[in-house]
Motif scaffolding. Structure first.
Motif, mmCIF file in Angstrom:
data_model
loop_
_atom_site.group_PDB
_atom_site.id
_atom_site.type_symbol
_atom_site.label_atom_id
_atom_site.label_comp_id
_atom_site.label_asym_id
_atom_site.label_seq_id
_atom_site.Cartn_x
_atom_site.Cartn_y
_atom_site.Cartn_z
ATOM 1 N N PHE A 275 0.850 -1.194 0.000
ATOM 2 C CA PHE A 275 0.000 0.000 0.000
ATOM 3 C C PHE A 275 0.888 1.246 0.000
ATOM 4 O O PHE A 275 1.930 1.271 0.664
ATOM 5 C CB PHE A 275 -0.879 0.037 1.249
ATOM 6 C CG PHE A 275 -1.952 -1.017 1.257
ATOM 7 C CD1 PHE A 275 -3.065 -0.889 0.433
ATOM 8 C CD2 PHE A 275 -1.848 -2.132 2.073
ATOM 9 C CE1 PHE A 275 -4.068 -1.858 0.441
ATOM 10 C CE2 PHE A 275 -2.839 -3.103 2.085
ATOM 11 C CZ PHE A 275 -3.956 -2.976 1.261
ATOM 12 N N ALA A 276 0.454 2.253 -0.741
ATOM 13 C CA ALA A 276 1.179 3.531 -0.722
ATOM 14 C C ALA A 276 0.165 4.672 -0.773
ATOM 15 O O ALA A 276 -0.841 4.577 -1.487
ATOM 16 C CB ALA A 276 2.130 3.614 -1.910
ATOM 17 N N VAL A 277 0.434 5.701 0.011
ATOM 18 C CA VAL A 277 -0.397 6.914 -0.066
ATOM 19 C C VAL A 277 0.440 8.016 -0.710
ATOM 20 O O VAL A 277 1.663 8.032 -0.559
ATOM 21 C CB VAL A 277 -0.879 7.387 1.330
ATOM 22 C CG1 VAL A 277 -1.926 6.475 1.891
ATOM 23 C CG2 VAL A 277 0.278 7.530 2.289
ATOM 24 N N PRO A 278 -0.204 8.923 -1.400
ATOM 25 C CA PRO A 278 0.574 9.967 -2.079
ATOM 26 C C PRO A 278 1.273 10.891 -1.080
ATOM 27 O O PRO A 278 0.739 11.169 -0.005
ATOM 28 C CB PRO A 278 -0.474 10.763 -2.865
ATOM 29 C CG PRO A 278 -1.743 10.010 -2.762
ATOM 30 C CD PRO A 278 -1.652 9.062 -1.611
ATOM 31 N N LYS B 137 1.847 -3.487 7.107
ATOM 32 C CA LYS B 137 3.254 -3.424 6.710
ATOM 33 C C LYS B 137 3.545 -1.940 6.689
ATOM 34 O O LYS B 137 2.629 -1.132 6.504
ATOM 35 C CB LYS B 137 3.440 -3.970 5.298
ATOM 36 C CG LYS B 137 3.550 -5.482 5.232
ATOM 37 C CD LYS B 137 3.863 -5.890 3.816
ATOM 38 C CE LYS B 137 4.328 -7.320 3.763
ATOM 39 N NZ LYS B 137 4.800 -7.678 2.423
ATOM 40 N N ARG B 138 4.802 -1.583 6.795
ATOM 41 C CA ARG B 138 5.123 -0.167 6.786
ATOM 42 C C ARG B 138 4.475 0.494 5.561
ATOM 43 O O ARG B 138 4.750 0.110 4.415
ATOM 44 C CB ARG B 138 6.642 -0.029 6.732
ATOM 45 C CG ARG B 138 7.178 1.299 6.353
ATOM 46 C CD ARG B 138 6.933 2.328 7.426
ATOM 47 N NE ARG B 138 7.640 3.545 7.099
ATOM 48 C CZ ARG B 138 8.238 4.295 7.997
ATOM 49 N NH1 ARG B 138 8.223 3.957 9.257
ATOM 50 N NH2 ARG B 138 8.853 5.395 7.636
ATOM 51 N N LEU B 139 3.612 1.477 5.820
ATOM 52 C CA LEU B 139 2.926 2.164 4.734
ATOM 53 C C LEU B 139 3.936 2.958 3.905
ATOM 54 O O LEU B 139 4.806 3.624 4.462
ATOM 55 C CB LEU B 139 1.877 3.109 5.330
ATOM 56 C CG LEU B 139 0.900 3.751 4.372
ATOM 57 C CD1 LEU B 139 0.030 2.719 3.669
ATOM 58 C CD2 LEU B 139 0.008 4.752 5.122
ATOM 59 N N CYS B 140 3.826 2.872 2.596
ATOM 60 C CA CYS B 140 4.749 3.640 1.741
ATOM 61 C C CYS B 140 4.112 4.974 1.403
ATOM 62 O O CYS B 140 2.882 5.099 1.353
ATOM 63 C CB CYS B 140 5.047 2.870 0.461
ATOM 64 S SG CYS B 140 5.735 1.239 0.774
ATOM 65 N N VAL B 141 4.966 5.941 1.166
ATOM 66 C CA VAL B 141 4.501 7.278 0.785
ATOM 67 C C VAL B 141 5.104 7.533 -0.593
ATOM 68 O O VAL B 141 6.319 7.525 -0.750
ATOM 69 C CB VAL B 141 4.971 8.325 1.818
ATOM 70 C CG1 VAL B 141 4.547 9.718 1.394
ATOM 71 C CG2 VAL B 141 4.397 8.004 3.203
ATOM 72 N N ASP B 142 4.248 7.696 -1.596
ATOM 73 C CA ASP B 142 4.782 7.639 -2.967
ATOM 74 C C ASP B 142 4.729 8.963 -3.715
ATOM 75 O O ASP B 142 3.883 9.815 -3.442
ATOM 76 C CB ASP B 142 4.051 6.551 -3.769
ATOM 77 C CG ASP B 142 2.794 7.065 -4.440
ATOM 78 O OD1 ASP B 142 1.758 7.161 -3.765
ATOM 79 O OD2 ASP B 142 2.864 7.407 -5.638
#
Ligand code: N01
Length: 574
Positions: free
Chosen positions: A213-216, A328-333
């Motif tokens: 998962f990634a949030v902007p 899982k560690r959330l990604c920031v994309d």
């Protein structure tokens, strides 16, 4: 153990990242003889090593910086909402210059062994240069993600092209122009580097075992007005972070996800997504505890991916279905999903057909699919949290090894100390909030706690402190219980050690909240460290199971403190 005229200090700190630097600064005011041993050639820790294209902090710049010196925080100018690695490394160098830190740091030296010498009452540290250091106290400031991990694929030695690990990136620029590049992994490091490499390479093939998962990020240059506003009240802003659930300022949850109105639920999810970053995780109180509420975010994220990726099958492959959102560690994309719309990028799903081996010209999967590339990038992560400590052969009282003590998983008291390892402290160690918070807040809290502890010992004419087995057992049990109240342990993440074959599966960070944790630590200190064995170092016969001769009145004050503290919900991370 052999020892050659060790250099003696009051304190030996291992690591000159943000933890070790502040620890050094902080101990100087106690007029102790301190040395820092650092394996890199300069300060910066994680930001020294992680120089891959696109490396950037996923905590906002105005938060991800030291708060301990008003002049420092006023004078330093961040340029972007989320700082890129070169700027953060420049900041670390600036801090080192400003406080003349380097004069007490030995660079290019790796600690290989450390043992407690009861007779002289102190730690002896052996290094790869053959030099030996002695410290009455030893502070491990090793970082949580400082042991890069590359899978042991057979054949890599015969690969004709260059290969890189994101966590050990070369100092000289890597030129991908005109090359076919393969990248293995789709965690935070890959999600940051894939758009950058794709923009340069002739072709980029992404080998994905599990989507993330990634949030902007919605990164942008910092606006002078917003910076001025924060700096005007920086002390209050920092205080907000200090007493927050995650170590940074963010909007409070609007309530439990299913108890708010449909309208509010939808608008708040959309609003948080438009803010970007980790604020999404604290939209509702129960994002990390209710599967039903969490599913709302899974669906939202899947919709978002579909809206950003042109090819429906690629979008499906990029949509995580194996773990709850944020566990899982959330990604920031920044433009991650859009990158798959480029003609020069191919996503290869290896979830059911793992990589078998490396060939001279690329790699082959177990199913026999072969891929030719000129260059390989391993974005395959780290032996997190416990790896850095276990990488050193640490021996405590009666030569007990940390590796043996932690065979079934880490055992610490407060993530700061370990029973059987007197006078040793860990900064952001296992079972402290660390990776679930803004690391800078976590680092400052630990450094200040350790400093206060040493001051207290000095004032009471004491010089030995050790966690007790009883309090440690209770803390380990508590951290696991608090973790079990959340959805985190359900994911095969590095938080539970799932990325390292054979590593015991234990949810390692403390998820009870940074604010609650700080209260617990403050209470322990305020109560005169009665939950520790404290005393004076004296050569003496030792009984089984920990220190003898210290002064101790067992209490479990932190338990009561925790129970009255904030709930465990909506932990966010950075
Ligand atoms: O590492 P990861 P990372 N075959 O462990 C895959 C911090 N960080 O370096 O999920 C194929 O997250 C693995 O697949 P799977 C941040 O806390 C911070 O990206 O195990 N693939 C996964 O996709 C972050 O969480 C910033 O199935 C294999 C990837 O490699 C942490 O560092 C920036 C494989 C590893 O992902 C680690 O991130 C970057 C194999 N044999 C990182 N083995 C900031 O902004 C592993 N993989 C502060």
């Amino acid at each position: 153990m052999s020892e050659q005229s060790p250099a003696s200090h009051d304190v030996v700190i291992v690591g000159a990242g943000f933890s070790g630097m502040y620890m050094l600064y902080s101990l100087r005011r106690l007029e102790l003889r301190v040395v820092v041993l650092e394996m890199a050639e300069d300060v910066g820790g994680t930001w020294y090593w992680n120089r891959y294209p696109g490396a950037r902090c996923d905590v906002e710049s105005m938060e991800y910086s030291y708060s301990f010196d008003e002049d420092l925080q006023q004078e330093w100018e961040w340029t972007e909402r989320y700082s890129a690695q070169p700027e953060i490394l420049e900041y670390a160098a600036h801090v080192a210059d400003r406080f003349d830190l380097r004069r007490d740091i030995r660079f290019g030296i790796r600690v290989t062994r450390a043992w407690w010498d009861e007779d002289s009452g102190g730690w002896v540290l052996e290094t790869d240069t053959g030099e030996v250091f002695r410290g009455h106290y030893c502070i491990m400031a090793l970082g949580c993600l400082s042991v890069p991990r590359r899978p042991d694929f057979p054949g890599l030695d015969f690969f004709r092209g260059p290969w890189y690990h994101t966590g050990l990136w070369p100092h000289e620029p890597v030129d991908f122009r005109g090359l076919d590049v393969g990248i293995i992994g789709t965690g935070s490091s890959a999600i940051q580097s894939i758009p950058q490499i794709a923009g340069e390479a002739r072709h980029l093939t992404v080998f994905q075992r599990t989507p993330n998962f990634a949030v902007p990020a919605w990164n942008r240059p910092l606006d002078a007005d917003e910076v001025r506003k924060i700096k005007k009240n920086y002390a209050a802003f920092r205080e907000g972070a200090r007493w927050s659930h995650s170590g940074y300022n963010c909007d409070d949850a609007v309530g439990p996800g299913l108890e708010v109105s449909d309208n509010l639920r939808k608008s708040e999810m959309e609003r948080r997504w438009q803010i970007g970053g980790f604020t999404v995780l604290s939209t509702f109180d129960d994002v990390n505890t209710s599967m039903e509420v969490n599913k709302l975010f899974v669906d939202f994220a899947h919709d978002n991916i579909r809206s950003r990726v042109d090819d429906p099958e690629t979008a499906r492959l990029l949509s995580p279905t194996d773990h709850p959102f944020g566990t899982k560690r959330l990604c920031v994309d920044i433009d991650y999903f859009e990158t798959y719309n480029r003609k020069n990028v191919t996503l290869i799903d290896i979830s059911d057909d793992p990589i078998s081996h490396i060939t001279p010209t690329g790699l082959v999967t177990e199913g026999g699919r072969a891929f030719d590339v000129d260059t390989l990038v391993f974005a395959t992560g780290f032996d997190a949290m416990t790896g850095p400590l276990l990488g050193i052969d640490i021996r405590g009282v009666e030569d007990v090894s940390l590796r043996d003590s932690w065979e079934a998983g880490p055992r610490t008291y407060l993530g700061l100390t370990m029973a059987g390892f007197p006078n040793m402290f860990t900064i952001t160690g296992p079972q402290s909030p660390s990776v679930l918070t803004n690391m800078m807040s976590a680092i400052e809290q630990h450094v200040e706690w350790v400093t206060d502890c040493l001051v207290w010992l000095q004032r009471h004419d004491l010089d030995r402190i050790e966690a007790t087995e009883d309090e440690q057992d209770a803390w380990v049990e508590h951290t696991i219980a608090v973790g079990d109240e959340t959805l985190y342990p359900l994911a095969n993440s590095w938080y539970v050690g799932a990325n390292i074959p054979g590593k015991p599966r234990v949810f390692t960070p403390y998820v009870g909240g940074f604010d609650s944790y700080r209260r617990i630590c403050d209470r322990v200190a305020g109560d005169g460290y009665r939950t520790f064995d404290v005393g004076r170092v004296e050569p003496r016969p030792r009984g089984k199971g920990g220190a003898s001769g210290g002064t101790r009145t067992p209490t479990s004050g932190w338990k009561a403190d925790f129970e009255s503290a904030a709930s465990t919900s909506s932990a966010t991370e950075a």
